[in-house]
Enzyme design. Structure first.
Site, PDB file in Angstrom:
ATOM      1  N   ARG A   1       0.748  -1.135  -0.055  1.00 41.62           N
ATOM      2  CA  ARG A   1       0.216   0.115   0.270  1.00 41.62           C
ATOM      3  C   ARG A   1       0.809   1.422  -0.022  1.00 41.62           C
ATOM      4  O   ARG A   1       1.383   1.714   0.983  1.00 41.62           O
ATOM      5  CB  ARG A   1      -0.985  -0.007   1.139  1.00 41.62           C
ATOM      6  CG  ARG A   1      -1.308   1.391   1.562  1.00 41.62           C
ATOM      7  CD  ARG A   1      -2.565   1.113   2.532  1.00 41.62           C
ATOM      8  NE  ARG A   1      -2.159   0.761   3.918  1.00 41.62           N
ATOM      9  CZ  ARG A   1      -1.389   1.348   4.702  1.00 41.62           C
ATOM     10  NH1 ARG A   1      -1.072   2.688   4.430  1.00 41.62           N
ATOM     11  NH2 ARG A   1      -0.939   0.786   5.936  1.00 41.62           N
TER      12      ARG A   1
ATOM     13  N   HIS B   1      -3.557   4.089   4.755  1.00 45.76           N
ATOM     14  CA  HIS B   1      -4.671   3.206   4.892  1.00 45.76           C
ATOM     15  C   HIS B   1      -6.209   3.496   4.370  1.00 45.76           C
ATOM     16  O   HIS B   1      -6.825   3.204   3.595  1.00 45.76           O
ATOM     17  CB  HIS B   1      -4.760   2.581   6.225  1.00 45.76           C
ATOM     18  CG  HIS B   1      -5.844   1.651   6.415  1.00 45.76           C
ATOM     19  ND1 HIS B   1      -6.000   0.519   6.110  1.00 45.76           N
ATOM     20  CD2 HIS B   1      -7.246   2.004   7.332  1.00 45.76           C
ATOM     21  CE1 HIS B   1      -7.096  -0.045   6.338  1.00 45.76           C
ATOM     22  NE2 HIS B   1      -7.915   0.806   7.228  1.00 45.76           N
TER      23      HIS B   1
ATOM     24  N   TYR C   1       4.354   5.349  11.113  1.00 50.00           N
ATOM     25  CA  TYR C   1       4.486   4.173  11.767  1.00 50.00           C
ATOM     26  C   TYR C   1       5.293   3.148  10.643  1.00 50.00           C
ATOM     27  O   TYR C   1       5.853   2.246  10.803  1.00 50.00           O
ATOM     28  CB  TYR C   1       3.383   3.284  12.032  1.00 50.00           C
ATOM     29  CG  TYR C   1       2.390   3.401  11.000  1.00 50.00           C
ATOM     30  CD1 TYR C   1       2.544   2.522   9.631  1.00 50.00           C
ATOM     31  CD2 TYR C   1       1.325   4.071  10.821  1.00 50.00           C
ATOM     32  CE1 TYR C   1       1.501   2.483   8.541  1.00 50.00           C
ATOM     33  CE2 TYR C   1       0.324   4.337   9.806  1.00 50.00           C
ATOM     34  CZ  TYR C   1       0.376   3.332   8.855  1.00 50.00           C
ATOM     35  OH  TYR C   1      -0.464   3.264   7.960  1.00 50.00           O
TER      36      TYR C   1
END
Length: 362
Positions: A254, A258, A267
Site C-alpha cells: 500500500r 490506509h 509508523y
C-alpha cells in the site's frame, strides 16, 4: 526470509520489466491484451488519485486508496468470468473497473449520499464491505449455494492481510474446505493492517494458512499483473471443476495511507516506501511493452490523456450528486416495517420541521 528466496513465489514479470516463465502458471497474451492491462492500471490509478483529492477538498468523507495495488486487482479482476461473483472489501476499485462498475458509482457511499451505489446483480460485483472480513463468509455461503445449484461458475472474495486474522475469515476457510466450495480467497497482503506490520500478525506466510484447512495456497507477486492474472485464472478454473477453494496471497504494498484519515509516516520508514516504489506495477508493464515494441510514447501518452478525461468526469459527477432526503435513513431497515422505527421516523421528522418553524419566526 526474503520473498525472492521462496520457490513458490510466482512471478512472470520482474520489477525491471523482464518476462520470465513459471512451470505451473503459463500465460500467453496478445500485445493488444497486454496493452489493455496497462490501460486498466493507469485509469484505475488516476481514478484513485482523483478520489483522494476530492476527499482532501471536502467532497468525500473518507477514501481508501488502492495506490500500488493495481496489478493485484486488475490481474485478478480480468481473470474473473462473466458468470462469476465477486465479494470485495472496500479497496477493490480496480476489480470494480474490470467488472464494469462505473467509477463514479463507487464514490456515493464515501460522499454519504447512498448505501452502496450500484446493483450487485448487474455485474455480479457485490457491495463494498466495511466490516473487516465478513465478506469472506458471504462469499463462502454464496459459493456453497452455487455448488448445490450445479452452476458452472466460481466466487472470489477479496480481503487484506489484517482481515486474514479475523475469525470470520478462519470460519470461511473451514466451511469452504469441508464443503469443497468453489471459492477463491484473494488476500492482498499490502504489508500493513493500518499501522500493524505483517510480521506482527503471523509467524508464517499468509498463504500457508490454507494448508491447515486442507486446501492449497499460493503466493504471487502482487505487483506483477501477469502473474496475478495467471494464478487467479488457475484458481478459478480449479474451483469451477469442483476441486474446492484456493487461497491466493498477492504480495504487494500500500503506497499511500490506509485511508485518508491515516498518517503512514507515523509508523513506517520512507526507505521502505521507496524500495517498493521501484517495484511499481504500472511502470513494470510499461517497460516490458516498450522493450518488446508493443507500445510507443504516443500510445502511453494517449492512455494518460484518457486518464485525465476520466479524472475530470469523476470530479464533475461527484460535485453534482444529489443530496438525499434525510428521512431515507429509516427505509429498508426491516422488510415489513417496525413500530420503533416508525416512532423514530416521526421524532426525526418533527425535529427537522422545528428548523423550518424557527426560520418562519425570524
Amino acid at each position: 526470509m526474503t520473498v525472492a528466496a521462496e520457490s513458490d513465489f510466482v512471478q512472470l514479470l520482474t520489477p525491471e520489466g523482464e518476462r520470465t516463465e513459471h512451470p505451473q502458471y503459463g500465460l500467453d497474451l496478445a500485445p493488444q491484451e497486454l496493452r489493455g492491462l496497462y490501460r486498466d492500471m493507469v485509469l484505475t490509478r488516476r481514478f484513485d488519485a482523483e478520489a483522494t483529492s476530492l476527499q482532501r477538498q471536502g467532497e468525500l468523507g473518507l477514501w481508501p486508496s488502492s495506490f500500488g495495488q493495481e496489478a493485484a486487482q486488475i490481474g485478478s479482476g480480468r481473470a474473473v468470468q462473466e458468470g462469476d461473483h465477486v465479494f470485495p472489501s472496500y479497496r477493490e476499485h480496480g476489480v470494480a473497473w474490470c467488472r464494469g462498475v462505473d467509477p463514479t458509482n463507487l464514490l456515493g457511499m464515501f460522499r454519504g449520499v447512498n448505501n452502496g451505489g450500484w446493483d450487485p446483480d448487474a455485474d455480479n460485483f457485490h457491495l463494498y464491505t466495511l466490516v473487516i472480513g465478513s465478506q469472506a463468509l458471504h462469499a463462502t455461503g454464496y459459493a456453497m449455494g452455487v455448488a448445490k445449484d450445479g452452476a458452472d461458475s466460481a466466487v472470489i472474495a477479496y480481503f487484506g492481510d489484517g482481515a486474514s486474522s479475523q475469525g470470520d475469515v478462519m470460519e470461511s476457510f473451514n466451511f469452504a474446505a469441508v464443503y469443497d466450495a468453489p471459492v477463491v480467497f484473494f488476500c492482498q497482503n499490502n504489508q500493513w493492517a493500518i499501522s500493524m506490520p505483517t510480521e506482527k500478525q503471523t509467524r508464517v506466510p499468509l498463504y500457508q494458512r490454507a494448508l491447515g484447512f486442507g486446501f492449497p495456497g499460493v503466493r504471487v507477486d502482487g505487483n506483477d499483473v501477469l502473474a496475478c492474472l495467471a494464478v487467479t485464472k488457475s484458481a478459478l478454473e480449479r474451483a469451477r471443476r469442483g476441486e474446492g477453494p484456493t487461497l491466493v496471497e498477492a504480495y504487494t504494498y500500500r503506497m499511500g495511507a490506509h485511508t485518508t484519515s491515516d498518517d503512514p509516516t507515523r509508523y513506517r520508514m520512507s526507505t521502505e516506501v521507496e524500495s517498493w516504489r521501484r517495484r511499481d506495477p504500472v511502470q513494470r508493464l510499461a517497460t516490458y511493452l516498450t522493450a518488446e515494441g508493443w507500445a510507443d510514447r504516443a500510445y502511453l501518452d494517449s492512455v494518460e490523456e484518457e486518464s485525465e478525461l476520466l479524472g475530470r468526469r469523476v470530479r464533475e459527477a461527484v460535485r453534482v450528486m444529489p443530496t438525499p432526503d434525510p428521512n431515507l435513513i429509516f427505509e429498508n431497515v426491516y422488510a415489513d416495517g417496525h413500530a420503533l422505527v416508525d416512532e423514530e421516523r416521526a421524532q426525526f421528522a418533527a425535529y427537522q420541521a422545528s428548523f423550518a418553524d424557527e426560520g418562519e419566526g425570524k
